[in-house]
Design a protein around this motif. Structure first.
Motif, PDB file in Angstrom:
ATOM      1  N   GLN A 288      -0.263   0.694  -5.481  1.00  0.00           N
ATOM      2  CA  GLN A 288       0.966   0.501  -4.720  1.00  0.00           C
ATOM      3  C   GLN A 288       0.645  -0.430  -3.550  1.00  0.00           C
ATOM      4  OE1 GLN A 288       2.538   4.209  -3.284  1.00  0.00           O
ATOM      5  NE2 GLN A 288       4.220   3.252  -2.183  1.00  0.00           N
ATOM      6  N   TYR A 289       1.575  -1.303  -3.215  1.00  0.00           N
ATOM      7  CA  TYR A 289       1.389  -2.201  -2.074  1.00  0.00           C
ATOM      8  C   TYR A 289       2.326  -1.792  -0.945  1.00  0.00           C
ATOM      9  CZ  TYR A 289      -1.372  -4.883  -5.290  1.00  0.00           C
ATOM     10  OH  TYR A 289      -2.340  -5.255  -6.182  1.00  0.00           O
TER      11      TYR A 289
ATOM     12  N   GLU B  87       7.664   1.302  -7.589  1.00  0.00           N
ATOM     13  CA  GLU B  87       8.053   2.609  -8.114  1.00  0.00           C
ATOM     14  C   GLU B  87       6.842   3.489  -8.370  1.00  0.00           C
ATOM     15  OE1 GLU B  87      10.461   1.870 -11.576  1.00  0.00           O
ATOM     16  OE2 GLU B  87      12.170   1.232 -10.374  1.00  0.00           O
ATOM     17  N   SER B  88       5.742   3.237  -7.644  1.00  0.00           N
ATOM     18  CA  SER B  88       4.506   3.979  -7.882  1.00  0.00           C
ATOM     19  C   SER B  88       4.659   5.475  -7.655  1.00  0.00           C
ATOM     20  CB  SER B  88       3.382   3.445  -6.988  1.00  0.00           C
ATOM     21  OG  SER B  88       3.080   2.117  -7.332  1.00  0.00           O
TER      22      SER B  88
ATOM     23  N   ARG C  95      -3.492   7.301  -7.386  1.00  0.00           N
ATOM     24  CA  ARG C  95      -2.600   6.299  -6.798  1.00  0.00           C
ATOM     25  C   ARG C  95      -3.231   5.860  -5.499  1.00  0.00           C
ATOM     26  NH1 ARG C  95       1.726   6.521  -3.106  1.00  0.00           N
ATOM     27  NH2 ARG C  95       1.757   8.784  -3.266  1.00  0.00           N
ATOM     28  N   THR C  96      -3.362   4.564  -5.344  1.00  0.00           N
ATOM     29  CA  THR C  96      -3.925   4.013  -4.112  1.00  0.00           C
ATOM     30  C   THR C  96      -2.923   3.048  -3.509  1.00  0.00           C
ATOM     31  OG1 THR C  96      -5.892   2.984  -3.156  1.00  0.00           O
ATOM     32  CG2 THR C  96      -5.136   2.089  -5.239  1.00  0.00           C
ATOM     33  N   VAL C  97      -2.911   2.983  -2.188  1.00  0.00           N
ATOM     34  CA  VAL C  97      -2.000   2.090  -1.483  1.00  0.00           C
ATOM     35  C   VAL C  97      -2.838   1.006  -0.807  1.00  0.00           C
ATOM     36  CG1 VAL C  97      -0.221   1.901   0.288  1.00  0.00           C
ATOM     37  CG2 VAL C  97      -0.386   3.986  -1.091  1.00  0.00           C
ATOM     38  N   LEU C  98      -2.512  -0.244  -1.120  1.00  0.00           N
ATOM     39  CA  LEU C  98      -3.228  -1.384  -0.557  1.00  0.00           C
ATOM     40  C   LEU C  98      -2.277  -2.244   0.267  1.00  0.00           C
ATOM     41  CD1 LEU C  98      -5.223  -2.532  -3.727  1.00  0.00           C
ATOM     42  CD2 LEU C  98      -6.025  -1.050  -1.876  1.00  0.00           C
ATOM     43  N   GLN C  99      -2.846  -3.056   1.129  1.00  0.00           N
ATOM     44  CA  GLN C  99      -2.025  -4.008   1.876  1.00  0.00           C
ATOM     45  C   GLN C  99      -1.514  -5.064   0.903  1.00  0.00           C
ATOM     46  OE1 GLN C  99      -4.346  -5.645   5.059  1.00  0.00           O
ATOM     47  NE2 GLN C  99      -4.209  -3.798   6.291  1.00  0.00           N
TER      48      GLN C  99
ATOM     49  N   TRP D  51     -12.510   1.624  -9.719  1.00  0.00           N
ATOM     50  CA  TRP D  51     -11.926   2.603 -10.633  1.00  0.00           C
ATOM     51  C   TRP D  51     -12.596   2.532 -12.015  1.00  0.00           C
ATOM     52  CZ3 TRP D  51      -8.838   2.109 -15.080  1.00  0.00           C
ATOM     53  CH2 TRP D  51      -8.226   3.289 -15.507  1.00  0.00           C
ATOM     54  N   LEU D  52     -12.828   1.320 -12.502  1.00  0.00           N
ATOM     55  CA  LEU D  52     -13.487   1.156 -13.804  1.00  0.00           C
ATOM     56  C   LEU D  52     -14.914   1.698 -13.782  1.00  0.00           C
ATOM     57  CD1 LEU D  52     -12.166  -2.386 -14.737  1.00  0.00           C
ATOM     58  CD2 LEU D  52     -11.611  -0.229 -15.907  1.00  0.00           C
TER      59      LEU D  52
END
Length: 141
Positions: free
Chosen positions: A49-50, A57-58, A85-89, A135-136
């Motif tokens: 998510q940004y 819609e994350s 779920r991660t939130v990035l700039q 993540w990978l």
């Protein structure tokens, strides 16, 4: 067998839509949600998510996938889904902003990594790549 019958029932309608000129497939959101709840089976999922993405819609997707896990666990209680779920700039187009690798490499060689990222505006795209790699690697993929 039921799924096969359901698919077969849809074929005449699909042929009719194409014959009438349909060129795009745009399923209604409620149909996508129902299908995801019923059939999503990935064991690991990363939602990115940004912060500045007005159409993201994350959170809704995460909720939907949690419901899918609950449904799956009713059938197979030992199965767990690793959903992160991660939130990035950044914004909706952030993953698209990175320059071609050759350009970035040359700019980084001339200006240094941090300056090149700032000047070519791909710091956030680079953070996306780093998160995907993390993540990978975490999943040993």
């Amino acid at each position: 067998m039921n799924q096969l019958v359901n698919v077969a029932d849809q074929i005449p309608l699909l042929i009719e839509e194409v014959a009438e000129g349909a060129r795009d497939f745009i399923p209604p959101p409620q149909a996508v949600r129902a299908a995801a709840r019923r059939a999503y089976r990935a064991r690991r999922t990363l939602l990115i998510q940004y912060e500045n993405d007005g159409i993201d819609e994350s959170e809704e997707t995460e909720e939907l996938l949690r419901e899918a896990e609950t449904i799956m666990r009713m059938k197979r209680p030992m199965i767990r889904i690793d959903l992160q779920r991660t939130v990035l700039q950044g914004g909706h187009a952030t993953p698209l902003l990175a320059p071609p690798l050759e350009v970035a490499t040359k700019a980084e060689g001339l200006l240094g990594e941090d300056t090149a990222r700032d000047k070519l505006l791909y710091t956030q795209a680079d953070a996306t790549v780093e998160e995907l790699v993390r993540w990978l690697e975490e999943g040993q993929l």
